[in-house]
Every structure is written in structure tokens, then in C-alpha cells.
Design a protein around this motif. Structure first.
Motif, short mmCIF file in Angstrom:
data_model
loop_
_atom_site.label_atom_id
_atom_site.label_comp_id
_atom_site.label_asym_id
_atom_site.label_seq_id
_atom_site.Cartn_x
_atom_site.Cartn_y
_atom_site.Cartn_z
N ASN A 109 30.11 -0.46 -12.62
CA ASN A 109 29.89 0.88 -12.86
C ASN A 109 30.29 1.98 -11.73
O ASN A 109 31.03 1.43 -10.81
N ALA A 110 30.10 3.53 -12.77
CA ALA A 110 30.61 4.76 -12.03
C ALA A 110 29.85 4.35 -10.62
O ALA A 110 31.01 5.12 -10.05
N GLU A 111 28.80 4.39 -11.25
CA GLU A 111 27.80 4.29 -9.60
C GLU A 111 27.94 3.89 -8.35
O GLU A 111 28.23 4.33 -6.99
N ASN B 150 30.14 5.32 -4.98
CA ASN B 150 29.44 4.91 -2.90
C ASN B 150 30.26 3.81 -2.58
O ASN B 150 29.56 4.33 -0.95
N ALA B 151 30.79 3.72 -3.37
CA ALA B 151 31.87 2.73 -2.17
C ALA B 151 32.03 3.83 -1.21
O ALA B 151 33.09 3.89 0.09
N ASN C 115 34.57 -3.98 3.48
CA ASN C 115 33.88 -4.16 3.84
C ASN C 115 32.73 -3.41 3.02
O ASN C 115 31.56 -3.38 2.28
N ASP C 116 33.81 -1.93 3.03
CA ASP C 116 32.57 -1.00 2.15
C ASP C 116 32.21 -1.12 0.96
O ASP C 116 32.06 -1.00 -0.21
N SER D 161 32.67 -4.11 -0.72
CA SER D 161 32.09 -5.48 -0.73
C SER D 161 30.29 -5.27 -0.93
O SER D 161 29.68 -5.22 -1.78
N LEU D 162 29.94 -3.76 -0.01
CA LEU D 162 28.82 -3.39 -0.26
C LEU D 162 28.28 -2.70 -0.67
O LEU D 162 26.94 -2.68 -1.44
N ASN D 163 29.66 -2.03 -1.42
CA ASN D 163 28.89 -1.92 -3.01
C ASN D 163 29.33 -2.58 -4.11
O ASN D 163 29.08 -2.35 -5.26
N GLY D 164 29.24 -3.84 -4.21
CA GLY D 164 29.71 -4.81 -5.51
C GLY D 164 30.27 -4.21 -6.17
O GLY D 164 31.11 -4.93 -6.78
#
Length: 253
Positions: free
Chosen positions: A17-19, A23-24, A77-78, A80-83
Motif C-alpha cells: 500500500n501507499a502508506e 513511511n519507508a 533495513n528502513d 523492511s521495517l515498513n513492510g
């Protein structure tokens, strides 16, 4: 032409999704990385470009020689942490340039989609708005809703820098009055969406003649003194163009 950076790393990632995508990018900037490239497309556009369904992000960072793996690790990392799922990585600008190929094809894909549907009777419009990064997911959702509301065929791509630049495109049959009216209403609503989300009705490509009213609306939403600001703009233009020969009739009357 500016020189190429000393070194460069980047990656291509897919999100649900765009969110998550936005966020990434925000997390990357919090990590004190300042991307040179942050291009994205939505799920429908990805499929037209020959990619699997999903929201795609091309993100690249210039860096110093010897720091490539450290910076790439932070990006990984950034994301991956945001899906995000990492599709591919690049350790040089040349490698990243190859990853960008689908995104470079966006304009030609828009033209191809329009001409496939309507041949030489196709009429393609590409919009140009920007919203604050925090509003980008909301803007993407609402743009998709507007496409459905007006029953237009739409593709969506853009880039995320200091703000979220959005370039929705839609096409219609030039000789079909109903389709042309729907596409016109769609783009009017796109501009109003930018105003409502405290963005700008022209991210990169200017006001021209079609967005004069939207410019006033956008200035009024932010300042409530649009006449004063437009008069100031006119006065500045007059200094450089006292005879009114530069783009007459554009931006303001």
C-alpha cells in the motif's frame, strides 16, 4: 550537466500500500539519508509496466566511496521495517539506472494504453500536483476514488522529495463528448484535492491557462489574500517583461 556523485547505491522495493511506501521514505530521511531518486507507481500502473501487482519504489542515494554497503544496509533495513519487499539492489549508478527502466517507460506506457484503447482519437491528459508527504497516502487513495467516480481510465506515478509529487494520467476518446466532459471534471477534482490537502496545483509544470482559477483557490486556502499575492506576482513579472511578450495570458490575466 552536474557531475555524477562519487558513489551511489539504490534499490527497487514493492509494498502492499501507499502508506507503507511513504513511511519507508520518511524513515530513510530520519536515518539522515537524503535520496537523489524517490520514484513510485501505484498497483494498477505497475501491472501496465509489466511488474507484479503492488506499489513500487525506486530509491537511490549518493554517497562516498567505501560507504556503499553501510548505506545500502540502512536502506534495506528502513524498507523492511515498513513492510517493503526488496526486489533488487544496485551498488552503482549504472546498476540503478537499469533498475529504473520500468519507471522510465511510464510516459510511453500511458501513450500506449491510450492509443490501444482509442487509436488516433485518443486524448491523454497528465496532471501535476503535489501534497505534503504526510498526505501522500490519502491523496493516492482519493485519486483512485476519483478515477472510479468519474469512470476514467487512469495511471498514477510520481516522486517523493520534500513533498509528494503526483502525476495521474487519464485518457478519453476525443470525439466522445461525454468522455471528454468526465475527464475534464476528473482533473478539476484532482486540483481541488491538492488545494484541500494544503498542497499545490502545479508541482513542476506550471499554471498555464487551465489552472488560473485553481491557483487563486490554492492561494486563498493558504493565505486568504490571493489578490495581493497575484498582484505581487504580476508586478515581479512586469519587471522582467514590461511589454507582456513572455507567455501572454498564462498564469493570470
Amino acid at each position: 550537466m552536474p557531475p555524477l556523485p562519487e558513489s551511489f547505491v539504490g534499490l527497487l522495493a514493492r509494498f502492499d500500500n501507499a502508506e507503507s511506501l511513504v513511511n519507508a521514505v520518511i524513515r530513510v530521511r530520519k536515518d539522515r539519508l537524503w535520496p537523489m531518486v524517490t520514484e513510485f507507481v501505484d498497483d494498477k500502473t505497475a501491472q501496465i509496466l509489466g511488474l507484479e501487482p503492488g506499489y513500487y519504489l525506486w530509491i537511490g542515494v549518493d554517497t562516498y566511496g567505501g560507504s556503499e554497503q553501510q548505506v545500502l544496509s540502512k536502506l534495506n533495513n528502513d524498507i523492511s521495517l515498513n513492510g517493503g519487499s526488496i526486489i533488487n539492489r544496485a551498488s552503482t549508478w549504472q546498476e540503478f539506472s537499469k533498475l529504473l527502466e520500468p519507471r522510465r517507460m511510464l510516459y510511453s506506457a500511458q501513450l500506449k494504453a491510450a492509443f490501444n484503447d482509442y487509436g488516433t482519437d485518443a486524448f491523454l491528459l497528465i496532471e501535476d500536483i503535489a501534497v505534503p508527504m504526510s498526505k501522500l497516502p490519502e491523496a493516492v487513495r482519493e485519486l483512485q476514488d476519483l478515477g472510479r467516480k468519474h469512470h476514467v481510465k487512469m495511471m498514477l506515478g510520481g516522486h517523493i522529495g520534500g513533498d509528494g509529487n503526483l502525476h495521474p494520467s487519464a485518457w478519453a476518446r476525443r470525439t466522445d463528448r461525454d468522455e471528454m466532459e468526465r475527464i475534464t471534471r476528473f482533473f478539476e477534482d484532482v486540483g481541488k484535492l491538492a488545494v484541500r490537502l494544503k498542497g499545490t496545483v502545479s508541482a513542476e509544470h506550471g499554471i498555464g491557462t487551465q489552472k488560473k482559477g485553481l491557483l487563486r483557490e490554492a492561494l486563498g486556502a493558504k493565505n486568504n489574500n490571493e489578490d495581493t499575492i497575484i498582484n505581487l506576482m504580476k508586478n515581479v513579472k512586469e519587471i522582467f517583461d514590461p511589454h507582456g511578450v513572455f507567455n501572454p495570458g498564462k498564469i493570470f490575466d
